[in-house]
Design a protein around this motif. Structure first.
Motif, PDB file in Angstrom:
ATOM      1  N   HIS A 179       0.821  -1.211   0.000  1.00 23.09           N
ATOM      2  CA  HIS A 179       0.000   0.000   0.000  1.00 23.09           C
ATOM      3  C   HIS A 179       0.855   1.260   0.000  1.00 23.09           C
ATOM      4  O   HIS A 179       0.555   2.216  -0.711  1.00 23.09           O
ATOM      5  CB  HIS A 179      -0.933   0.016   1.218  1.00 23.09           C
ATOM      6  CG  HIS A 179      -1.717   1.275   1.341  1.00 23.09           C
ATOM      7  ND1 HIS A 179      -2.843   1.509   0.588  1.00 23.09           N
ATOM      8  CD2 HIS A 179      -1.534   2.383   2.105  1.00 23.09           C
ATOM      9  CE1 HIS A 179      -3.332   2.706   0.889  1.00 23.09           C
ATOM     10  NE2 HIS A 179      -2.552   3.258   1.799  1.00 23.09           N
ATOM     11  N   THR A 180       1.912   1.254   0.773  1.00 26.91           N
ATOM     12  CA  THR A 180       2.697   2.480   0.922  1.00 26.91           C
ATOM     13  C   THR A 180       3.737   2.624  -0.192  1.00 26.91           C
ATOM     14  O   THR A 180       4.273   1.639  -0.683  1.00 26.91           O
ATOM     15  CB  THR A 180       3.431   2.501   2.277  1.00 26.91           C
ATOM     16  OG1 THR A 180       4.403   1.458   2.288  1.00 26.91           O
ATOM     17  CG2 THR A 180       2.467   2.340   3.449  1.00 26.91           C
ATOM     18  N   THR A 181       4.011   3.846  -0.556  1.00 26.20           N
ATOM     19  CA  THR A 181       5.069   4.134  -1.532  1.00 26.20           C
ATOM     20  C   THR A 181       6.401   3.605  -1.018  1.00 26.20           C
ATOM     21  O   THR A 181       7.210   3.071  -1.787  1.00 26.20           O
ATOM     22  CB  THR A 181       5.152   5.651  -1.775  1.00 26.20           C
ATOM     23  OG1 THR A 181       3.888   6.105  -2.240  1.00 26.20           O
ATOM     24  CG2 THR A 181       6.226   6.005  -2.784  1.00 26.20           C
ATOM     25  N   GLN A 182       6.624   3.702   0.290  1.00 29.47           N
ATOM     26  CA  GLN A 182       7.881   3.261   0.880  1.00 29.47           C
ATOM     27  C   GLN A 182       8.108   1.760   0.685  1.00 29.47           C
ATOM     28  O   GLN A 182       9.252   1.307   0.624  1.00 29.47           O
ATOM     29  CB  GLN A 182       7.917   3.605   2.376  1.00 29.47           C
ATOM     30  CG  GLN A 182       7.966   5.081   2.664  1.00 29.47           C
ATOM     31  CD  GLN A 182       6.596   5.773   2.581  1.00 29.47           C
ATOM     32  OE1 GLN A 182       5.560   5.136   2.391  1.00 29.47           O
ATOM     33  NE2 GLN A 182       6.600   7.088   2.707  1.00 29.47           N
ATOM     34  N   SER A 183       7.030   0.988   0.571  1.00 31.12           N
ATOM     35  CA  SER A 183       7.169  -0.465   0.376  1.00 31.12           C
ATOM     36  C   SER A 183       8.066  -0.778  -0.809  1.00 31.12           C
ATOM     37  O   SER A 183       8.897  -1.692  -0.755  1.00 31.12           O
ATOM     38  CB  SER A 183       5.802  -1.111   0.127  1.00 31.12           C
ATOM     39  OG  SER A 183       4.969  -1.002   1.249  1.00 31.12           O
ATOM     40  N   TYR A 184       7.904  -0.024  -1.876  1.00 31.61           N
ATOM     41  CA  TYR A 184       8.614  -0.304  -3.120  1.00 31.61           C
ATOM     42  C   TYR A 184      10.074   0.141  -3.079  1.00 31.61           C
ATOM     43  O   TYR A 184      10.842  -0.172  -3.978  1.00 31.61           O
ATOM     44  CB  TYR A 184       7.851   0.287  -4.302  1.00 31.61           C
ATOM     45  CG  TYR A 184       6.475  -0.334  -4.353  1.00 31.61           C
ATOM     46  CD1 TYR A 184       6.268  -1.552  -4.988  1.00 31.61           C
ATOM     47  CD2 TYR A 184       5.396   0.259  -3.702  1.00 31.61           C
ATOM     48  CE1 TYR A 184       5.025  -2.155  -4.991  1.00 31.61           C
ATOM     49  CE2 TYR A 184       4.144  -0.343  -3.702  1.00 31.61           C
ATOM     50  CZ  TYR A 184       3.966  -1.549  -4.342  1.00 31.61           C
ATOM     51  OH  TYR A 184       2.735  -2.145  -4.325  1.00 31.61           O
ATOM     52  N   GLY A 185      10.464   0.826  -2.009  1.00 34.87           N
ATOM     53  CA  GLY A 185      11.854   1.176  -1.789  1.00 34.87           C
ATOM     54  C   GLY A 185      12.582   0.151  -0.929  1.00 34.87           C
ATOM     55  O   GLY A 185      13.792   0.224  -0.760  1.00 34.87           O
ATOM     56  N   GLU A 186      11.839  -0.820  -0.383  1.00 31.84           N
ATOM     57  CA  GLU A 186      12.423  -1.849   0.473  1.00 31.84           C
ATOM     58  C   GLU A 186      12.949  -3.000  -0.390  1.00 31.84           C
ATOM     59  O   GLU A 186      12.188  -3.593  -1.150  1.00 31.84           O
ATOM     60  CB  GLU A 186      11.383  -2.424   1.427  1.00 31.84           C
ATOM     61  CG  GLU A 186      10.764  -1.447   2.389  1.00 31.84           C
ATOM     62  CD  GLU A 186       9.586  -2.059   3.137  1.00 31.84           C
ATOM     63  OE1 GLU A 186       9.558  -3.301   3.328  1.00 31.84           O
ATOM     64  OE2 GLU A 186       8.682  -1.302   3.513  1.00 31.84           O
ATOM     65  N   SER A 187      14.228  -3.319  -0.247  1.00 29.17           N
ATOM     66  CA  SER A 187      14.789  -4.391  -1.071  1.00 29.17           C
ATOM     67  C   SER A 187      14.116  -5.734  -0.782  1.00 29.17           C
ATOM     68  O   SER A 187      13.879  -6.513  -1.712  1.00 29.17           O
ATOM     69  CB  SER A 187      16.297  -4.483  -0.888  1.00 29.17           C
ATOM     70  OG  SER A 187      16.615  -4.774   0.450  1.00 29.17           O
ATOM     71  N   ALA A 188      13.784  -6.025   0.459  1.00 29.31           N
ATOM     72  CA  ALA A 188      13.128  -7.301   0.778  1.00 29.31           C
ATOM     73  C   ALA A 188      11.746  -7.375   0.126  1.00 29.31           C
ATOM     74  O   ALA A 188      11.360  -8.428  -0.399  1.00 29.31           O
ATOM     75  CB  ALA A 188      13.027  -7.491   2.287  1.00 29.31           C
TER      76      ALA A 188
END
Length: 168
Positions: free
Chosen positions: A130-139
């Motif tokens: 859901h969050t934009t930040q999710s897609y910045g997480e390598s895992a």
């Protein structure tokens, strides 16, 4: 999708095509029972965005192979209208003791990522994203890539649980 588009998508999957659903993929097509069986469960509710811990149950699947056994991250955590376990292979569950799930909590067994072979094709779903930040997480990106590759039949991975009960 309109009826013609639905029929085309059903043919695609039945001919070996794959489906990868992310987050709100469970919050659509409520009047299309075939899609509900494909995606595995329908969205019911969610609390505010918060940090929670995910228990990775099946690290043999390519979408979970590189994840830690307990994965803590922040997202919008979906609760589902029914538990999909028994109809899909659950890959990961939410530990509801690590966040405030709010009304309609699913309890001790709260699947959040799963896969299954379905009518000749493959279907994979994750409740994250859901969050934009999710897609910045390598895992999280590795989780997505593994699920997409598995659904596209580009990699092998354990799956199962194709029996269906009364789906609502």
């Amino acid at each position: 999708l309109d009826p013609g588009q639905q029929a085309t998508f059903e043919r695609f999957v039945r001919r070996g095509g794959g489906y990868a659903g992310v987050h709100s993929a469970t919050d659509t097509e409520y009047d299309w029972p075939w899609y509900g069986r494909l995606v595995g469960a329908y969205f019911r509710n969610h609390p505010q965005i918060q940090t929670a811990t995910i228990r990775v149950e099946n690290r043999r699947h390519p979408s979970a192979a590189a994840l830690p056994s307990r994965w803590t991250r922040t997202d919008e955590w979906y609760g589902f209208a029914r538990n999909p376990r028994g109809s899909v292979r659950v890959l990961a569950t939410l530990d509801e003791s690590t966040y405030a799930p709010g009304p309609g909590a699913m309890g001790a067994d709260h699947p959040i990522a799963w896969s299954h072979e379905f009518e000749g094709g493959r279907a994979w779903y994750t409740g994250g994203g859901h969050t934009t930040q999710s897609y910045g997480e390598s895992a999280f990106r590795r989780h997505l890539l593994g699920g997409i590759k598995w659904a596209a039949n580009l990699v092998e991975g354990e799956c199962g649980a194709t029996e269906w009960g009364n789906f609502e």
